[in-house]
Design a protein around this motif. Structure first.
Motif, PDB file in Angstrom:
ATOM      1  N   VAL A 183       0.823  -1.216   0.000  1.00  0.00           N
ATOM      2  CA  VAL A 183       0.000   0.000   0.000  1.00  0.00           C
ATOM      3  C   VAL A 183       0.855   1.263   0.000  1.00  0.00           C
ATOM      4  N   ALA A 184       2.082   1.161   0.478  1.00  0.00           N
ATOM      5  CA  ALA A 184       2.942   2.345   0.528  1.00  0.00           C
ATOM      6  C   ALA A 184       3.189   2.918  -0.862  1.00  0.00           C
ATOM      7  N   SER A 211      -5.235   7.863   8.261  1.00  0.00           N
ATOM      8  CA  SER A 211      -4.097   8.272   7.433  1.00  0.00           C
ATOM      9  C   SER A 211      -4.196   7.721   6.017  1.00  0.00           C
ATOM     10  N   LEU A 212      -4.887   6.591   5.832  1.00  0.00           N
ATOM     11  CA  LEU A 212      -5.024   5.996   4.503  1.00  0.00           C
ATOM     12  C   LEU A 212      -6.128   6.645   3.675  1.00  0.00           C
ATOM     13  N   VAL A 213      -7.151   7.181   4.327  1.00  0.00           N
ATOM     14  CA  VAL A 213      -8.302   7.693   3.562  1.00  0.00           C
ATOM     15  C   VAL A 213      -8.495   9.200   3.695  1.00  0.00           C
ATOM     16  N   ASN A 214      -7.592   9.887   4.389  1.00  0.00           N
ATOM     17  CA  ASN A 214      -7.762  11.336   4.576  1.00  0.00           C
ATOM     18  C   ASN A 214      -7.705  12.106   3.271  1.00  0.00           C
ATOM     19  N   GLU A 215      -6.961  11.588   2.295  1.00  0.00           N
ATOM     20  CA  GLU A 215      -6.795  12.320   1.037  1.00  0.00           C
ATOM     21  C   GLU A 215      -7.844  11.963  -0.006  1.00  0.00           C
ATOM     22  N   THR A 216      -8.717  11.005   0.289  1.00  0.00           N
ATOM     23  CA  THR A 216      -9.697  10.570  -0.706  1.00  0.00           C
ATOM     24  C   THR A 216     -10.951  11.433  -0.633  1.00  0.00           C
ATOM     25  N   GLY A 217     -11.470  11.778  -1.796  1.00  0.00           N
ATOM     26  CA  GLY A 217     -12.666  12.617  -1.822  1.00  0.00           C
ATOM     27  C   GLY A 217     -13.921  11.860  -2.208  1.00  0.00           C
TER      28      GLY A 217
END
Length: 417
Positions: A183-184, A211-217
């Motif tokens: 995933v990295a 931390s994995l989904v904070n950037e997904t819109g």
């Protein structure tokens, strides 16, 4: 390669296709020798199969030695595949599809070869019980097998395996470890980031999930962030986010009844059932109606449990009726069953102490700290011998991950009594 038992005659057909023409007497002696060395096992009337623990080592060695291609060609010669007038593959059986999918994946084929085979498998009714990629890539799961698969396909396959691991906890540690390495290098919109984020919630690692989904819109990202808010006791913001993510999902998919599934969806509906807001109660009612009418799938047990809780809350079902249902055998339905028994103060929970302790051990081995905290908490509330150990473990997990005690989410009031 076949992934299923074969009778003597069918094995001989494949040997002849390989150019190995053994006399019957010699073949019988060879098969007996394999049995003596415990390299193969009898599967009753179905025939002979390779010992399960040897399946991947044998395939791995065949790939290294160059024998795999010859055996795969022999399998294809004996088990031919036809196509319909539209060009779709017409499988003789589901197991044939799995074998061809296994061959394609292990020889590093790309999407144009793998996708039609996967589609053909998924048209079979057996695929509704277990995803074909789980059958091929997690029986057993081996990192060495994943290395053989084309790099562009690995993320998608790991996404399926991570989603499945909650239903098969013994797979979770190995699958999670490999997914974390992969995933990295994934993009912010990768499905693997979302599935691993959901998996981290199950592990109690809420900050890692964020931390994995904070950037997904997209809607799944918003949904997972909202579930974390609910679990961190920010109920108002969490429920508003769950409502908004469902609306966004339906816009994205064009399906007015689209819903999320999995353990995060179960947590979300349980949170909606806590609310006194009529809009959220209506949302829970509509969601449960969709899910309880869905086709048979592993999630159904928990959906029926939550549906029955909803009916009890509304006063249309007697709470005592819930205690008469048979207990499910898997982890997640047991967790929700124990919580609902506790919420309803049903005495039948006392007789299930051994089952709950077994499931707690299974959850701990899988690293599912969210479920471990709830099971340990319920066992502590039961107040029998050893409750102090369970109370200490539940408190430790809640403190370490900032997890809620779901046993306190519902109280008996109104039409429950």
């Amino acid at each position: 390669i076949a992934g299923e038992p074969m009778g003597p005659q069918r094995i001989l057909e494949h040997l002849r296709a390989l150019g190995v023409a053994l006399p019957i007497a010699q073949w019988v002696d060879e098969l007996a020798r394999l049995h003596e060395r415990r390299l193969v096992v009898e599967m009753g009337e179905r025939g002979t199969a390779i010992a399960p623990e040897l399946s991947w080592p044998v395939l791995d060695a065949a790939l290294d030695d160059g024998l795999f291609d010859s055996v795969a060609a022999a399998y294809g010669q004996v088990s031919t595949v036809r196509r319909d007038w539209q060009g779709n593959l017409m499988l003789r059986s589901y197991r044939q599809g799995l074998a061809l999918l296994r061959i394609a994946l292990l020889t590093g084929q790309e999407h144009d070869v793998v996708s039609p085979l996967l589609d053909a498998c998924q048209r079979c009714h057996e695929a509704s019980y277990l995803h074909p990629l789980v059958d091929v890539c997690a029986r057993p799961f081996a990192p060495g097998m994943m290395v053989r698969i084309h790099p562009r396909l690995r993320e998608g396959i790991l996404h399926v395996l991570v989603m499945h691991a909650r239903s098969e906890p013994q797979l979770a540690p190995a699958v999670r470890d490999y997914a974390e390495r992969l995933v990295a290098r994934s993009s912010p919109e990768s499905p693997l980031r979302r599935s691993l984020g959901e998996h981290y919630i199950l592990c109690g690692r809420l900050d890692d999930a964020l931390s994995l989904v904070n950037e997904t819109g997209d809607s799944p990202g918003l949904f997972l962030r909202s579930v974390v808010q609910v679990l961190r006791d920010d109920l108002d913001s969490g429920l508003a986010g769950i409502d908004a993510s469902l609306k966004q999902l339906r816009r994205e998919t064009g399906k007015r009844k689209a819903t999320f599934d999995g353990h995060c969806a179960h947590i979300a509906v349980a949170a909606l059932l806590r609310s006194s807001d009529p809009a959220y109660r209506k949302l829970a009612d509509a969601w449960l109606e969709i899910e309880t009418r869905a086709v048979q799938r592993p999630d159904n047990a928990v959906w029926f449990q939550l549906g029955m809780l909803h009916e009890i809350q509304r006063g249309t079902v007697d709470a005592a009726l819930f205690g008469t249902r048979s207990w499910e055998m898997s982890l997640e339905p047991t967790v929700f069953r124990a919580l609902i028994h506790h919420w309803l103060a049903l005495p039948a929970l006392d007789s299930q102490r051994g089952r709950l302790e077994d499931m707690l051990l299974q959850s701990e081995a899988a690293g599912f700290d969210l479920w471990s905290a709830q099971l340990a908490g319920v066992l502590a509330q039961m107040g029998q011998a050893g409750y102090l150990v369970h109370e200490a473990r539940a408190s430790e997990l809640r403190r370490r991950h900032r997890l809620p005690d779901l046993a306190g989410w519902c109280t008996r009031e109104g039409p429950w009594g």
